[in-house]
Design an enzyme around this catalytic site. Structure first.
Site, PDB file in Angstrom:
ATOM      1  CD  GLU A  90      -2.878  -0.869   2.211  1.00  0.00           C
ATOM      2  OE1 GLU A  90      -2.635   0.006   3.417  1.00  0.00           O
ATOM      3  OE2 GLU A  90      -3.754  -1.883   2.535  1.00  0.00           O
ATOM      4  CD  GLN A 134      -5.556  -2.704 -22.348  1.00  0.00           C
ATOM      5  OE1 GLN A 134      -6.661  -3.219 -21.811  1.00  0.00           O
ATOM      6  NE2 GLN A 134      -4.447  -3.092 -21.861  1.00  0.00           N
ATOM      7  CE  LYS A 144       1.566  -2.309 -37.355  1.00  0.00           C
ATOM      8  NZ  LYS A 144       2.297  -1.897 -35.769  1.00  0.00           N
ATOM      9  CG  HIS A 161      -1.898   4.483 -29.268  1.00  0.00           C
ATOM     10  ND1 HIS A 161      -0.629   4.136 -29.866  1.00  0.00           N
ATOM     11  CD2 HIS A 161      -2.680   3.375 -29.555  1.00  0.00           C
ATOM     12  CE1 HIS A 161      -0.480   3.105 -30.425  1.00  0.00           C
ATOM     13  NE2 HIS A 161      -1.839   2.694 -30.360  1.00  0.00           N
TER      14      HIS A 161
END
Length: 326
Positions: free
Chosen positions: A47, A105, A201, A138
């Protein structure tokens, strides 16, 4: 007369987590302020405890923490620090995230997947953040995940001007390592007056970090190619793209990326690559073994860019104006 009058003067306070103190000190120096002394440590069970050594009541607080490894620890520390500022009656809390964790994500590719970039934004808002200031997300859409102002800074001027000073622009070709970076690469072309090429790619959706390079679209034979990306993690994508460029006759390859994540096999891949130079900013700390053993890594400081943006936010100026010439 009823009520109490105050002078109305604003106060800027600058705070830092423990993830990347070198960058925090650089930004503070550029601002002409000190980093607020903070007591922070880990308990035996992992913690995190945080307490500021100065009052933050009524201050405009700027808290910097880059999401480097171990990423989950530093994200949690940042959330705890935001909560501490909220409970200390800070006037405003601006969270500076040079590298935004979980940014890859940002959408669901398949069913039963999370959108973790949105979760990070939600947690920061819940903790008490009023504004996020970050560098080269991103994808731009992440700005919409946070319910409040997001100042999106760009490292392109810093990186492109560095490359432009080193390379003969008559021989220069800007290369996008995949279709997703074409828009950014196009901005490089505008700034440097260079043609564009693209490496096509295909990524294996079932194997993380597994990339197969197919072909190069554009003229690279006899050219000095600059591969531009937002981040380099394991180095597989960028090194495979560089190999494809050399196979198509490129004279030299330089790689630039805002964020040098450099995890796992990245060190070996960079050392064994034919790339002549890897150029990063210091949004993340560069692993010490790479700084020591690999002389083809150059790290540029993003601190002046962040400091200028902090000053504009504090003085109610325009962060966008910093990039009007882009």
């Amino acid at each position: 007369m009823t009520g109490i009058k105050t002078t109305g003067e604003k106060k800027l306070m600058f705070f830092s987590g423990r993830a990347h103190p070198e960058l925090a000190e650089e930004v503070a120096q550029q601002l002409g302020v000190g980093v607020v002394p903070t007591k922070a440590f880990d308990f035996a069970n992992g913690e995190i405890y945080v307490r500021y050594q100065e009052s933050a009541r009524g201050a405009d607080c700027f808290l910097i923490q880059s999401h480097t490894a171990p990423i989950n620890k530093w994200i949690m520390e940042q959330l705890i620090m935001i909560d501490a500022l909220k409970r200390a009656s800070a006037r405003s809390i601006t969270v500076i995230v040079p590298f935004y964790g979980y940014a890859r994500q940002d959408k669901k590719h398949r069913g039963r997947e999370p959108i973790s970039a949105r979760l990070i934004a939600d947690m920061m808002k819940t903790a008490g953040a009023d504004r996020i200031l970050t560098v080269d997300l991103h994808t731009d859409q992440i700005q919409g995940f946070f319910d409040g102002p997001v100042d999106h800074l760009f490292a392109l001027p810093l990186l492109a001007d560095y490359v432009g000073r080193k390379v003969d622009r008559e021989k220069l070709t800007v290369v996008s390592p995949d279709a997703g970076r074409v828009r950014v690469a196009d901005r490089w072309c505008d700034r440097l007056g260079a043609p564009l090429a693209i490496v096509h790619k295909r990524r294996d959706k079932d194997v993380a970090n597994q990339v197969t390079v197919h072909e190069v679209v554009g003229e690279v034979k006899g050219r000095v190619c600059v591969l531009v990306d937002d981040m380099i993690d394991t180095g597989g994508t960028i090194c495979a793209a560089a190999d494809a460029l050399f196979a198509h006759g490129a004279e030299d390859v330089i790689v630039t990326a805002t964020h040098g994540v450099l995890s796992g096999p990245a060190a070996d891949r960079l050392k064994n690559s034919r790339v002549s130079e890897f150029v990063f900013t210091n949004t993340l700390p560069t692993p010490s073994e790479l700084n020591r053993d690999l002389d083809k890594i150059s790290v540029l400081s993003i601190a002046p860019t962040i400091a200028n943006a902090v000053r504009e936010v504090f003085e109610d100026g325009s962060v966008t104006s910093l990039f009007d010439d882009q």
